[in-house]
Design an enzyme around this catalytic site. Structure first.
Site, PDB file in Angstrom:
ATOM      1  N   CYS A 147      34.815  36.134  45.634  1.00  0.00           N
ATOM      2  CA  CYS A 147      33.878  37.147  46.153  1.00  0.00           C
ATOM      3  C   CYS A 147      32.863  37.505  45.073  1.00  0.00           C
ATOM      4  CB  CYS A 147      34.615  38.416  46.551  1.00  0.00           C
ATOM      5  SG  CYS A 147      35.846  38.199  47.780  1.00  0.00           S
TER       6      CYS A 147
HETATM    7  N1  SAJ Z   1      37.409  42.124  36.958  1.00  0.00           N
HETATM    8  C1  SAJ Z   1      37.157  42.470  35.640  1.00  0.00           C
HETATM    9  N2  SAJ Z   1      37.011  43.799  35.331  1.00  0.00           N
HETATM   10  C2  SAJ Z   1      37.099  44.767  36.293  1.00  0.00           C
HETATM   11  C3  SAJ Z   1      37.348  44.387  37.624  1.00  0.00           C
HETATM   12  C4  SAJ Z   1      37.513  43.062  37.936  1.00  0.00           C
HETATM   13  O1  SAJ Z   1      37.076  41.618  34.769  1.00  0.00           O
HETATM   14  O2  SAJ Z   1      36.965  45.947  35.957  1.00  0.00           O
HETATM   15  C5  SAJ Z   1      37.531  40.709  37.288  1.00  0.00           C
HETATM   16  C6  SAJ Z   1      38.877  40.366  37.870  1.00  0.00           C
HETATM   17  O3  SAJ Z   1      39.777  40.008  36.835  1.00  0.00           O
HETATM   18  C7  SAJ Z   1      38.544  39.173  38.767  1.00  0.00           C
HETATM   19  C8  SAJ Z   1      37.126  39.458  39.210  1.00  0.00           C
HETATM   20  O4  SAJ Z   1      36.594  40.421  38.291  1.00  0.00           O
HETATM   21  O5  SAJ Z   1      38.572  37.980  38.013  1.00  0.00           O
HETATM   22  C9  SAJ Z   1      37.051  40.017  40.622  1.00  0.00           C
HETATM   23  O6  SAJ Z   1      37.941  41.092  40.657  1.00  0.00           O
HETATM   24  P1  SAJ Z   1      37.895  42.199  41.856  1.00  0.00           P
HETATM   25  O7  SAJ Z   1      38.745  43.339  41.400  1.00  0.00           O
HETATM   26  O8  SAJ Z   1      36.519  42.487  42.243  1.00  0.00           O
HETATM   27  O9  SAJ Z   1      38.708  41.491  42.997  1.00  0.00           O
HETATM   28  P2  SAJ Z   1      38.237  40.593  44.196  1.00  0.00           P
HETATM   29  O10 SAJ Z   1      37.468  39.411  43.766  1.00  0.00           O
HETATM   30  O11 SAJ Z   1      39.471  40.361  45.001  1.00  0.00           O
HETATM   31  O12 SAJ Z   1      37.246  41.512  44.970  1.00  0.00           O
HETATM   32  C10 SAJ Z   1      37.646  42.064  46.167  1.00  0.00           C
HETATM   33  C11 SAJ Z   1      36.380  42.444  46.853  1.00  0.00           C
HETATM   34  N3  SAJ Z   1      36.672  42.664  48.223  1.00  0.00           N
HETATM   35  C12 SAJ Z   1      35.867  42.096  49.135  1.00  0.00           C
HETATM   36  O13 SAJ Z   1      34.922  41.391  48.831  1.00  0.00           O
HETATM   37  C13 SAJ Z   1      36.190  42.371  50.517  1.00  0.00           C
HETATM   38  C14 SAJ Z   1      35.777  43.679  46.239  1.00  0.00           C
HETATM   39  O14 SAJ Z   1      34.737  44.186  47.078  1.00  0.00           O
HETATM   40  C15 SAJ Z   1      36.814  44.743  46.075  1.00  0.00           C
HETATM   41  O15 SAJ Z   1      36.214  45.907  45.537  1.00  0.00           O
HETATM   42  C16 SAJ Z   1      37.840  44.195  45.122  1.00  0.00           C
HETATM   43  O16 SAJ Z   1      38.495  43.161  45.870  1.00  0.00           O
HETATM   44  C17 SAJ Z   1      38.819  45.232  44.682  1.00  0.00           C
HETATM   45  O17 SAJ Z   1      38.445  46.413  44.637  1.00  0.00           O
HETATM   46  O18 SAJ Z   1      39.913  44.831  44.302  1.00  0.00           O
END
Ligand code: SAJ
Length: 431
Positions: free
Chosen positions: A271
């Site tokens: 995403c």
């Molecule tokens: N990450 C960081 N630092 C952070 C947060 C995330 O390095 O502070 C990294 C994670 O390790 C990962 C990537 O970013 O590699 C994405 O992480 P994510 O927490 O955004 O997780 P996703 O990719 O599963 O994003 C989903 C998204 N949901 C949808 O698209 C429907 C996002 O909008 C959500 O906000 C997110 O989940 C969530 O909150 O967990």
């Protein structure tokens, strides 16, 4: 159209879901739980066969519930699309990846729309949930349907509603995550809001499909840019000799106007690294440079290299070269508590380590085996011996169930890219 609204209201509307992955399957189950008969469609034969055996491959969908929905006939799954003609509403939940050229790959959306078109009938509602650039629903999908001579907003309805599924999130699911919907016409918005009102506590109608498409892109671009910002802060703190984790924790005490993000060895998942590129591609085609998106992409993409250079620094302190050193990587999934490794930065880090001649093993309780440059590795057991055998242990994804105190006790040196060993003592260097 009255009949569709009535069928939605009394639960007899038959729902079609195209794409039975982490978005489509929970969505199909949500409608089935409300008594709708749901026809699921997926091009992946083995996946459909597993579903028909009642075996769920989605953490958020228990197999028992799947089996019950199959038994009562509230859910069926097929690789053949003929069943679409029996549906009153069809929801498209297929992947929208990037091509190698970083350009959007909307082929799955197009194939799905082409599968629906010959079965599109008067009174049908079609909703696209796959994340894509503003204009996709109107410019790509609508023409395929109107080629049938049917008029949108009169003969059929078409809308966009962004998926907001956060895999393995224990708190938020389909029911309690507000659902944004935007139609090609106001009538389309109205009927799609009615549909989602069946499964979501809160529905958020917006003015059109483009607004709904853009809302999703803002949500995820917001994350990518803020992750890029905090990764740059990590690079800054390293140069200032500051602990970025302490700085973030201190800033997070501000009860308003601040939201913590955390640095890491890169940006993973299908995403956050992808969605902003859809918007960037669209804007560049309109001669507009989306600078924040591009800059965040550059900073996030530089993190694997930064992580490896920090590990090399640590080994160097011990008069060791990266080449020939044994590295134990902890966490290959793209984020904690998931099995998904797509776009995981852990793989970028391991690839760089292998290129520099390091000998890499990994441990990830959620990823039993992984392929690196054609080699398949199995997750090594996390034993004191395995930890001691490593010249350096690198925490890349911080799964909660890993025994970090054990790692702190036995590791010669630890590079912690996720602050997983917060508060623990040992030879630890943090990102
Ligand atoms: N990450 C960081 N630092 C952070 C947060 C995330 O390095 O502070 C990294 C994670 O390790 C990962 C990537 O970013 O590699 C994405 O992480 P994510 O927490 O955004 O997780 P996703 O990719 O599963 O994003 C989903 C998204 N949901 C949808 O698209 C429907 C996002 O909008 C959500 O906000 C997110 O989940 C969530 O909150 O967990």
């Amino acid at each position: 159209m009255k009949s569709l609204e009535k069928k939605i209201g009394n639960g007899t509307a038959r729902i079609g879901v195209i794409g039975l992955g982490y978005v489509g399957l929970p969505l199909a189950m949500a409608f089935a739980r409300k008594g709708h008969r749901v026809a699921g469609f997926d091009i992946d034969g083995p996946r459909v066969r597993r579903l028909r055996r009642g075996e769920s491959y989605i953490l958020d969908v228990p197999s028992a519930e799947l089996k019950e929905a199959l038994r009562t006939g509230h859910l069926r799954a097929s690789t053949r699309f003929e069943g679409l003609s029996g549906c009153d509403a069809v929801i498209i939940c297929v992947p929208t990846p990037l091509r190698k050229t970083k350009e959007p790959d909307v082929s799955f959306i197009l194939e799905s729309a082409k599968a629906v078109a010959p079965r599109l009938k008067r009174g049908m509602l079609v909703v696209l949930e796959s994340t894509s650039y503003p204009g996709t629903t109107r410019e790509l999908v609508l023409p395929i349907f109107e080629a049938r001579g049917l008029k949108v907003g009169r003969d059929f309805h078409l809308a966009f509603s962004p998926e907001r599924v956060d895999p393995a999130n224990p708190e938020y699911g389909v029911q309690n995550t507000p659902k944004v919907v935007g139609g090609i016409t106001p009538a389309c918005t109205k009927v799609s809001a009615l549909l989602y009102g069946r499964i979501a506590q809160k529905v958020v109608p917006v003015s059109n499909a483009e607004a709904a498409e853009m809302a999703k892109l803002l949500e995820n671009t917001f994350r990518a840019v803020n992750i890029g910002l905090v990764n740059e802060m990590a690079l800054i703190c390293h140069r200032l000799g500051l602990n970025v984790w302490e700085i973030i924790e201190a800033a997070s005490t501000k009860p308003f106007g601040f939201m913590p993000f955390y640095p890491g060895p890169g940006l993973g998942g299908h995403c956050i690294p992808v969605d902003p590129q859809y918007l960037a591609w669209k804007m560049k085609a309109m001669n507009f440079e989306p600078r924040f998106i591009d800059l965040a992409g550059v900073v996030n993409a530089s993190m694997p290299e930064h992580a490896v250079s920090r590990m090399a620094e640590m080994l160097n302190e011990g008069r060791k070269a990266l080449k020939g050193s044994r590295i134990l990587a902890l966490g290959m999934a793209y984020k904690p508590e998931v099995t998904d490794v797509r776009e995981s930065p852990s793989f970028d880090v391991v690839k760089l380590l292998l290129e520099r001649g390091a000998r890499v093993a990994y441990h990830d309780p959620y990823v039993p085996e992984a392929a690196f440059e054609g080699r398949r590795l199995r997750s090594a057991p996390l034993t004191p011996a395995a930890i001691r055998a490593a010249d350096l242990v690198a925490v890349l994804t911080a799964h909660r169930k890993v025994d970090y105190p054990l790692v702190a006790r036995h590791a010669r040196r630890i590079f912690d890219a996720r602050n997983a060993l917060k508060g623990l003592k040992g030879n630890i260097v943090r990102l």
